[in-house]
Design a protein around this motif. Structure first.
Motif, PDB file in Angstrom:
ATOM      1  N   MET A 133       0.833  -1.190   0.000  1.00 12.12           N
ATOM      2  CA  MET A 133       0.000   0.000   0.000  1.00 12.12           C
ATOM      3  C   MET A 133       0.879   1.255   0.000  1.00 12.12           C
ATOM      4  N   ARG A 134       0.357   2.302  -0.625  1.00 12.65           N
ATOM      5  CA  ARG A 134       1.106   3.551  -0.725  1.00 12.65           C
ATOM      6  C   ARG A 134       0.196   4.667  -0.221  1.00 12.65           C
ATOM      7  N   ARG A 135       0.711   5.439   0.718  1.00 10.03           N
ATOM      8  CA  ARG A 135      -0.100   6.513   1.286  1.00 10.03           C
ATOM      9  C   ARG A 135       0.772   7.727   1.592  1.00 10.03           C
ATOM     10  N   SER A 136       0.151   8.891   1.571  1.00  8.58           N
ATOM     11  CA  SER A 136       0.899  10.111   1.872  1.00  8.58           C
ATOM     12  C   SER A 136       0.281  10.877   3.027  1.00  8.58           C
ATOM     13  N   LEU A 137       1.136  11.631   3.691  1.00  8.44           N
ATOM     14  CA  LEU A 137       0.719  12.515   4.777  1.00  8.44           C
ATOM     15  C   LEU A 137       1.342  13.876   4.502  1.00  8.44           C
ATOM     16  N   ASN A 138       0.541  14.927   4.614  1.00  6.42           N
ATOM     17  CA  ASN A 138       1.087  16.276   4.438  1.00  6.42           C
ATOM     18  C   ASN A 138       1.172  16.978   5.781  1.00  6.42           C
ATOM     19  N   ILE A 139       2.329  17.558   6.013  1.00  5.69           N
ATOM     20  CA  ILE A 139       2.543  18.297   7.252  1.00  5.69           C
ATOM     21  C   ILE A 139       2.761  19.766   6.891  1.00  5.69           C
ATOM     22  N   THR A 140       1.934  20.613   7.454  1.00  3.33           N
ATOM     23  CA  THR A 140       2.065  22.044   7.207  1.00  3.33           C
ATOM     24  C   THR A 140       2.664  22.690   8.439  1.00  3.33           C
ATOM     25  N   PRO A 141       3.814  23.337   8.297  1.00  2.00           N
ATOM     26  CA  PRO A 141       4.411  23.969   9.476  1.00  2.00           C
ATOM     27  C   PRO A 141       3.499  25.051  10.035  1.00  2.00           C
ATOM     28  N   VAL A 142       3.373  25.061  11.352  1.00  2.67           N
ATOM     29  CA  VAL A 142       2.554  26.080  12.012  1.00  2.67           C
ATOM     30  C   VAL A 142       3.500  27.114  12.613  1.00  2.67           C
ATOM     31  N   PRO A 143       3.400  28.378  12.180  1.00  2.00           N
ATOM     32  CA  PRO A 143       4.313  29.391  12.712  1.00  2.00           C
ATOM     33  C   PRO A 143       4.225  29.460  14.233  1.00  2.00           C
ATOM     34  N   GLY A 144       5.372  29.448  14.864  1.00  2.00           N
ATOM     35  CA  GLY A 144       5.404  29.578  16.318  1.00  2.00           C
ATOM     36  C   GLY A 144       5.227  28.266  17.065  1.00  2.00           C
ATOM     37  N   ALA A 145       4.763  27.231  16.368  1.00  2.00           N
ATOM     38  CA  ALA A 145       4.554  25.959  17.051  1.00  2.00           C
ATOM     39  C   ALA A 145       5.886  25.228  17.195  1.00  2.00           C
ATOM     40  N   ALA A 146       6.013  24.461  18.270  1.00  2.00           N
ATOM     41  CA  ALA A 146       7.227  23.672  18.450  1.00  2.00           C
ATOM     42  C   ALA A 146       7.268  22.575  17.384  1.00  2.00           C
ATOM     43  N   ILE A 206      12.151  14.918   9.773  1.00  2.00           N
ATOM     44  CA  ILE A 206      11.152  15.993   9.809  1.00  2.00           C
ATOM     45  C   ILE A 206      11.488  17.031  10.875  1.00  2.00           C
ATOM     46  N   LEU A 207      11.985  16.573  12.022  1.00  2.00           N
ATOM     47  CA  LEU A 207      12.403  17.577  13.019  1.00  2.00           C
ATOM     48  C   LEU A 207      13.576  18.387  12.481  1.00  2.00           C
ATOM     49  N   ASN A 208      14.426  17.737  11.695  1.00  2.00           N
ATOM     50  CA  ASN A 208      15.542  18.471  11.098  1.00  2.00           C
ATOM     51  C   ASN A 208      15.027  19.546  10.144  1.00  2.00           C
ATOM     52  N   THR A 209      14.024  19.191   9.378  1.00  2.00           N
ATOM     53  CA  THR A 209      13.456  20.157   8.430  1.00  2.00           C
ATOM     54  C   THR A 209      12.736  21.288   9.163  1.00  2.00           C
ATOM     55  N   LEU A 210      12.050  20.959  10.242  1.00  2.00           N
ATOM     56  CA  LEU A 210      11.258  21.967  10.951  1.00  2.00           C
ATOM     57  C   LEU A 210      12.087  22.827  11.908  1.00  2.00           C
ATOM     58  N   THR A 211      13.364  22.453  12.087  1.00  2.00           N
ATOM     59  CA  THR A 211      14.202  23.270  12.977  1.00  2.00           C
ATOM     60  C   THR A 211      15.405  23.774  12.181  1.00  2.00           C
ATOM     61  N   HIS A 212      16.422  24.207  12.869  1.00  2.00           N
ATOM     62  CA  HIS A 212      17.646  24.679  12.209  1.00  2.00           C
ATOM     63  C   HIS A 212      17.367  25.775  11.195  1.00  2.00           C
ATOM     64  N   GLY A 213      16.357  26.593  11.429  1.00  2.00           N
ATOM     65  CA  GLY A 213      16.099  27.721  10.545  1.00  2.00           C
ATOM     66  C   GLY A 213      15.737  27.317   9.134  1.00  2.00           C
ATOM     67  N   ARG A 214      15.278  26.105   8.982  1.00  2.00           N
ATOM     68  CA  ARG A 214      14.986  25.634   7.637  1.00  2.00           C
ATOM     69  C   ARG A 214      13.528  25.867   7.261  1.00  2.00           C
ATOM     70  N   THR A 215      12.776  26.528   8.119  1.00  2.00           N
ATOM     71  CA  THR A 215      11.356  26.711   7.823  1.00  2.00           C
ATOM     72  C   THR A 215      11.104  27.896   6.886  1.00  2.00           C
ATOM     73  N   SER A 216      12.169  28.656   6.568  1.00  2.00           N
ATOM     74  CA  SER A 216      11.988  29.793   5.673  1.00  2.00           C
ATOM     75  C   SER A 216      11.463  29.317   4.311  1.00  2.00           C
TER      76      SER A 216
END
Lengths: 111, 142
Positions: free
Chosen positions: B1-14, B51-61
């Motif tokens: 099976m193949r499935r996707s999940l989309n995560i949208t960064p929330v400004p200010g959220a941890a 994903i934590l790497n993408t959402l941190t380290h100033g990479r959310t720009s």
């Protein structure tokens, strides 16, 4: 983060349970730091109840191990699940933190 | 099976607030396709670190979406992570940390991606159409 603790003549055995990931590693750190006293003669972290640890959790273990290393307090972990053992080996943590197979071994050998 | 999940960064959220959704997504796939327990743990770990790497380290720009796709294979899962943040190649970021250093000299930097690179197989990174695309395979067993 659940964390049981037992002190027996200076040996502090701490047994956390559950997952340690980026969402609770700060709580894990706080709980562990609070569970360790300056006059503990040995600290054993029984990881048998942990089946998942990410780099966020490893960071906590590193900080605790460095703190105890700084005060020359013997520190070991024991009873690693296969998944945790794998993470320890890949990260080289098994070379900087003493690992025992069981809690009994840790109690008998950690000095 | 193949499935996707989309995560949208929330400004200010941890960053870690994204974790429960990832865990639930992996567990749902694992149940549907009957994954081995170690495959579940490895997939979770790989995704948490990435994903934590993408959402941190100033990479959310400029980052508005992270799409995670899981595709179950035989005793394995192919994981694809696509994001529209700043260009970042996790396979050639910096050398893996020195895992031989003594206790007091060890630091934790880079360990998450080191875990991913060691634990996963067939890793491929591409930057195309303004998106980072990383594909890798997690496998059950030793």
């Amino acid at each position: 983060m659940e964390l049981a603790q037992e002190r027996d003549s200076g040996t502090n055995v701490i047994s956390p349970a559950g997952r340690v990931d980026g969402s609770n590693s700060a709580d894990f750190h706080e709980a562990l730091a609070a569970a360790i006293a300056d006059d503990d003669s040995r600290v054993i972290l029984d990881m048998g109840g942990i089946d998942y640890i990410s780099s966020a959790g490893l960071r906590v273990l590193l900080l605790v191990a460095q703190r105890l290393g700084g005060s020359s307090t013997p520190f070991a972990v024991c009873s690693l699940a296969a998944s945790v053992d794998e993470v320890f080996r890949i990260s080289g943590f098994n070379q900087i933190i003493t690992v025992y197979g069981t809690l009994d071994e840790a109690k008998a050998q950690l000095a | 099976m193949r499935r996707s999940l989309n995560i949208t960064p929330v400004p200010g959220a941890a960053a870690a607030e994204a974790l429960p959704r990832i865990v639930a997504f992996v567990e749902e796939m694992a149940e549907l396709d009957d994954w081995a327990p170690d495959l579940v743990l490895r997939s979770n770990l790989i995704l948490e670190e990435l994903i934590l790497n993408t959402l941190t380290h100033g990479r959310t720009s400029g980052l508005s979406d992270i799409e995670v796709t899981l595709d179950t294979g035989v005793d394995s899962v192919t994981i694809t992570v696509v994001d529209d943040g700043a260009e970042f190649d996790p396979l050639n970021d910096k050398p893996s940390p020195d895992t031989e250093l003594p206790l007091q000299e060890r630091s934790i930097g880079g360990l998450g991606l080191h875990l991913v690179r060691t634990m996963a197989e067939d890793l491929e990174y591409q930057h195309a159409d303004g998106k980072n695309r990383l594909t890798l395979v997690a496998r059950a067993g030793a």
